[in-house]
Design a protein around this motif. Structure first.
Motif, PDB file in Angstrom:
ATOM      1  N   PHE A  28      40.096  45.670  54.349  1.00 34.02           N
ATOM      2  CA  PHE A  28      40.879  46.530  54.147  1.00 34.02           C
ATOM      3  C   PHE A  28      40.721  47.108  52.893  1.00 34.02           C
ATOM      4  O   PHE A  28      40.968  48.421  52.458  1.00 34.02           O
ATOM      5  CB  PHE A  28      42.382  46.230  54.332  1.00 34.02           C
ATOM      6  N   GLY A  29      40.454  46.481  51.558  1.00 32.58           N
ATOM      7  CA  GLY A  29      40.359  46.845  50.210  1.00 32.58           C
ATOM      8  C   GLY A  29      39.085  47.885  50.319  1.00 32.58           C
ATOM      9  O   GLY A  29      39.161  48.673  49.162  1.00 32.58           O
ATOM     10  N   GLN A  30      38.042  47.820  51.323  1.00 32.18           N
ATOM     11  CA  GLN A  30      37.060  48.909  51.323  1.00 32.18           C
ATOM     12  C   GLN A  30      37.083  49.889  52.107  1.00 32.18           C
ATOM     13  O   GLN A  30      36.462  50.979  52.005  1.00 32.18           O
ATOM     14  CB  GLN A  30      35.751  48.028  51.519  1.00 32.18           C
ATOM     15  N   ALA A  31      38.194  49.761  53.019  1.00 30.46           N
ATOM     16  CA  ALA A  31      38.460  50.755  54.012  1.00 30.46           C
ATOM     17  C   ALA A  31      38.616  52.186  53.726  1.00 30.46           C
ATOM     18  O   ALA A  31      37.833  53.109  54.172  1.00 30.46           O
ATOM     19  CB  ALA A  31      39.589  50.661  54.965  1.00 30.46           C
ATOM     20  N   ALA A  32      39.517  52.552  52.637  1.00 33.91           N
ATOM     21  CA  ALA A  32      39.648  53.783  51.965  1.00 33.91           C
ATOM     22  C   ALA A  32      38.249  54.325  51.453  1.00 33.91           C
ATOM     23  O   ALA A  32      38.007  55.652  51.750  1.00 33.91           O
ATOM     24  CB  ALA A  32      40.783  53.914  50.969  1.00 33.91           C
ATOM     25  N   GLY A  33      37.937  53.713  50.644  1.00 33.80           N
ATOM     26  CA  GLY A  33      36.489  53.916  50.055  1.00 33.80           C
ATOM     27  C   GLY A  33      35.309  54.279  51.044  1.00 33.80           C
ATOM     28  O   GLY A  33      34.702  55.150  50.559  1.00 33.80           O
ATOM     29  N   ARG A  34      35.317  53.538  52.194  1.00 27.98           N
ATOM     30  CA  ARG A  34      34.395  53.872  53.236  1.00 27.98           C
ATOM     31  C   ARG A  34      34.673  55.338  53.865  1.00 27.98           C
ATOM     32  O   ARG A  34      33.627  56.134  54.069  1.00 27.98           O
ATOM     33  CB  ARG A  34      34.359  53.028  54.168  1.00 27.98           C
ATOM     34  N   VAL A  35      36.205  55.626  53.948  1.00 23.21           N
ATOM     35  CA  VAL A  35      36.275  56.878  54.684  1.00 23.21           C
ATOM     36  C   VAL A  35      35.869  57.957  53.748  1.00 23.21           C
ATOM     37  O   VAL A  35      35.495  59.114  53.882  1.00 23.21           O
ATOM     38  CB  VAL A  35      37.947  56.957  54.926  1.00 23.21           C
ATOM     39  N   ARG A  36      36.307  57.782  52.224  1.00 22.21           N
ATOM     40  CA  ARG A  36      36.106  58.770  51.262  1.00 22.21           C
ATOM     41  C   ARG A  36      34.449  59.104  50.794  1.00 22.21           C
ATOM     42  O   ARG A  36      33.948  60.023  50.614  1.00 22.21           O
ATOM     43  CB  ARG A  36      36.651  58.435  49.978  1.00 22.21           C
ATOM     44  N   LEU A 122      43.972  59.646  55.907  1.00 24.43           N
ATOM     45  CA  LEU A 122      43.582  58.412  56.621  1.00 24.43           C
ATOM     46  C   LEU A 122      43.453  57.525  55.636  1.00 24.43           C
ATOM     47  O   LEU A 122      43.767  56.298  55.465  1.00 24.43           O
ATOM     48  CB  LEU A 122      42.218  58.618  57.459  1.00 24.43           C
ATOM     49  N   ALA A 123      42.642  57.912  54.425  1.00 23.63           N
ATOM     50  CA  ALA A 123      42.433  56.997  53.201  1.00 23.63           C
ATOM     51  C   ALA A 123      43.618  56.170  52.490  1.00 23.63           C
ATOM     52  O   ALA A 123      43.941  55.109  52.606  1.00 23.63           O
ATOM     53  CB  ALA A 123      41.484  57.757  52.056  1.00 23.63           C
ATOM     54  N   GLU A 124      44.621  57.218  52.580  1.00 25.72           N
ATOM     55  CA  GLU A 124      46.039  56.783  51.992  1.00 25.72           C
ATOM     56  C   GLU A 124      46.738  56.091  52.842  1.00 25.72           C
ATOM     57  O   GLU A 124      47.175  54.941  52.526  1.00 25.72           O
ATOM     58  CB  GLU A 124      46.781  57.981  51.719  1.00 25.72           C
ATOM     59  N   ALA A 125      46.483  55.913  54.307  1.00 27.06           N
ATOM     60  CA  ALA A 125      47.296  55.242  55.204  1.00 27.06           C
ATOM     61  C   ALA A 125      46.332  53.838  55.125  1.00 27.06           C
ATOM     62  O   ALA A 125      47.122  52.915  55.332  1.00 27.06           O
ATOM     63  CB  ALA A 125      47.121  55.932  56.677  1.00 27.06           C
ATOM     64  N   LEU A 126      45.070  53.674  55.083  1.00 22.94           N
ATOM     65  CA  LEU A 126      44.503  52.437  55.025  1.00 22.94           C
ATOM     66  C   LEU A 126      44.932  51.964  53.772  1.00 22.94           C
ATOM     67  O   LEU A 126      44.951  50.430  53.833  1.00 22.94           O
ATOM     68  CB  LEU A 126      42.909  52.782  55.169  1.00 22.94           C
ATOM     69  N   ASP A 127      45.056  52.653  52.676  1.00 18.30           N
ATOM     70  CA  ASP A 127      45.246  51.883  51.395  1.00 18.30           C
ATOM     71  C   ASP A 127      46.877  51.102  51.527  1.00 18.30           C
ATOM     72  O   ASP A 127      47.215  50.142  51.256  1.00 18.30           O
ATOM     73  CB  ASP A 127      45.498  52.873  50.226  1.00 18.30           C
ATOM     74  N   ARG A 128      47.648  51.973  52.154  1.00 18.85           N
ATOM     75  CA  ARG A 128      49.047  51.508  52.410  1.00 18.85           C
ATOM     76  C   ARG A 128      48.974  50.153  53.442  1.00 18.85           C
ATOM     77  O   ARG A 128      49.705  48.951  53.083  1.00 18.85           O
ATOM     78  CB  ARG A 128      50.043  52.492  53.234  1.00 18.85           C
ATOM     79  N   VAL A 129      48.144  50.263  54.271  1.00 22.25           N
ATOM     80  CA  VAL A 129      48.047  48.991  55.052  1.00 22.25           C
ATOM     81  C   VAL A 129      47.475  47.828  54.233  1.00 22.25           C
ATOM     82  O   VAL A 129      47.852  46.633  54.487  1.00 22.25           O
ATOM     83  CB  VAL A 129      47.051  49.052  56.516  1.00 22.25           C
ATOM     84  N   ALA A 130      46.355  48.178  53.567  1.00 18.71           N
ATOM     85  CA  ALA A 130      45.743  46.877  52.672  1.00 18.71           C
ATOM     86  C   ALA A 130      46.727  46.386  51.782  1.00 18.71           C
ATOM     87  O   ALA A 130      46.922  45.091  51.639  1.00 18.71           O
ATOM     88  CB  ALA A 130      44.836  47.700  51.831  1.00 18.71           C
ATOM     89  N   LYS A 131      47.734  47.268  51.155  1.00 15.87           N
ATOM     90  CA  LYS A 131      48.744  46.749  50.233  1.00 15.87           C
ATOM     91  C   LYS A 131      49.628  45.736  51.022  1.00 15.87           C
ATOM     92  O   LYS A 131      50.124  44.714  50.552  1.00 15.87           O
ATOM     93  CB  LYS A 131      49.418  47.818  49.529  1.00 15.87           C
ATOM     94  N   ALA A 132      50.407  46.567  51.995  1.00 18.86           N
ATOM     95  CA  ALA A 132      51.410  45.766  52.924  1.00 18.86           C
ATOM     96  C   ALA A 132      50.715  44.287  53.277  1.00 18.86           C
ATOM     97  O   ALA A 132      51.340  43.290  53.236  1.00 18.86           O
ATOM     98  CB  ALA A 132      51.781  46.522  53.901  1.00 18.86           C
ATOM     99  N   ALA A 133      49.560  44.515  53.752  1.00 23.41           N
ATOM    100  CA  ALA A 133      48.710  43.146  54.283  1.00 23.41           C
ATOM    101  C   ALA A 133      48.551  42.057  53.182  1.00 23.41           C
ATOM    102  O   ALA A 133      48.864  41.148  53.739  1.00 23.41           O
ATOM    103  CB  ALA A 133      47.530  43.503  55.046  1.00 23.41           C
ATOM    104  N   GLY A 134      48.009  42.616  52.030  1.00 21.64           N
ATOM    105  CA  GLY A 134      47.931  41.687  50.979  1.00 21.64           C
ATOM    106  C   GLY A 134      49.185  41.003  50.578  1.00 21.64           C
ATOM    107  O   GLY A 134      49.166  39.761  50.234  1.00 21.64           O
ATOM    108  N   ASP A 135      50.281  41.742  50.406  1.00 21.31           N
ATOM    109  CA  ASP A 135      51.371  41.078  50.070  1.00 21.31           C
ATOM    110  C   ASP A 135      51.940  40.063  51.303  1.00 21.31           C
ATOM    111  O   ASP A 135      52.498  39.007  50.998  1.00 21.31           O
ATOM    112  CB  ASP A 135      52.518  42.263  49.982  1.00 21.31           C
ATOM    113  N   HIS A 136      51.979  40.636  52.342  1.00 19.33           N
ATOM    114  CA  HIS A 136      52.214  39.759  53.474  1.00 19.33           C
ATOM    115  C   HIS A 136      51.297  38.509  53.478  1.00 19.33           C
ATOM    116  O   HIS A 136      51.933  37.163  53.611  1.00 19.33           O
ATOM    117  CB  HIS A 136      52.108  40.353  54.733  1.00 19.33           C
ATOM    118  N   PHE A 137      50.083  38.486  53.296  1.00 20.22           N
ATOM    119  CA  PHE A 137      49.383  37.182  53.308  1.00 20.22           C
ATOM    120  C   PHE A 137      49.695  36.265  51.997  1.00 20.22           C
ATOM    121  O   PHE A 137      49.800  35.280  52.202  1.00 20.22           O
ATOM    122  CB  PHE A 137      47.912  37.610  53.108  1.00 20.22           C
ATOM    123  N   ASP A 138      49.874  36.998  51.031  1.00 13.62           N
ATOM    124  CA  ASP A 138      50.602  36.295  49.889  1.00 13.62           C
ATOM    125  C   ASP A 138      51.503  35.361  49.918  1.00 13.62           C
ATOM    126  O   ASP A 138      51.632  34.086  49.788  1.00 13.62           O
ATOM    127  CB  ASP A 138      50.801  37.055  48.640  1.00 13.62           C
TER     128      ASP A 138
END
Length: 226
Positions: A28-36, A122-138
């Motif tokens: 997920f950390g790479q996802a937005a960069g892949r789209v862009r 899409l890139a922004e939506a993936l960044d939001r998922v990445a942030k929320a998932a990371g916080d949840h995993f922590d």
């Protein structure tokens, strides 16, 4: 504490969950960069990136679906004093599910348009998922996982992973396995591979691992990193 699933001096290890979380953090950390990074108008490259992101979103959904069905209810019953923690974990899953659904919708539109439209959304939506998932995993790793080993049996724990694996289409199983093993150390690789039957382990070593590395090279080239 009242539970019939005491581990009788042999607590389970939950580190395999940490390894899976690490995969999600990286991907997920790479996802937005892949789209862009994918070239506009190159439908083959857009499709390659879209396939990986679709698989990633589906895998996160199945991962959390298994926990919601097979883990949190047991913990709520066996550790009721931690009820607020279990509610928070499930609430975060609900929020992530909404974010995943939006990302999946934008991904479909982006792929259908050959990468020409919905790129930044899409890139922004993936960044939001990445942030929320990371916080949840922590929070899950810090607060929930240390409590699991005392009240969940190895068989119950394995059932969660088995359910997530069963939800992956057989044609994509080695891609998901490769994603999980990519940053795993040798001990972690043994831990993850130990959950697989013999036949998939043999096939992974024979052809799956090589095919995954080829796919990674194609993906890197598609976003200008090859």
């Amino acid at each position: 504490m009242s539970t019939s699933m005491e581990n009788q001096g042999k607590p389970i290890t939950t580190h395999d969950m940490v390894v899976v979380h690490r995969m999600f953090r990286r991907e997920f950390g790479q996802a937005a960069g892949r789209v862009r990074g994918v070239r506009h108008g190159s439908r083959a490259q857009v499709r390659l990136v879209a396939d990986r992101l679709e698989l990633l979103l589906d895998t996160l959904h199945h991962h959390h679906e298994g926990e919601d069905r097979l883990l949190w209810p047991k913990l709520a019953a066996r550790l009721p004093a931690q009820g607020e923690l279990w509610k928070r974990m499930q609430g975060q899953h609900d929020d992530l599910s909404a974010g995943v659904a939006r990302a999946r919708s934008l991904l479909a539109a982006w792929a259908a348009a050959g990468g020409i439209t919905h790129r930044e959304e899409l890139a922004e939506a993936l960044d939001r998922v990445a942030k929320a998932a990371g916080d949840h995993f922590d929070q899950e790793e810090r607060e929930a996982l240390p409590l699991v080993a005392a009240v969940v049996s190895q068989a119950e724990w394995d059932e969660i992973g088995d359910a997530a694996s069963a939800a992956v289409p057989k044609s994509r199983l080695f891609t998901v396995l490769g994603m999980i093993l990519k940053d795993a150390d040798p001990g972690e690789q043994i831990l993850i591979m130990g959950h697989l039957p013999l036949a998939p382990r043999v096939l992974w070593r024979a052809v799956g691992e090589r095919n995954f590395h080829r796919l990674e090279q194609r993906l890197e080239a598609a976003v200008g990193h090859g």
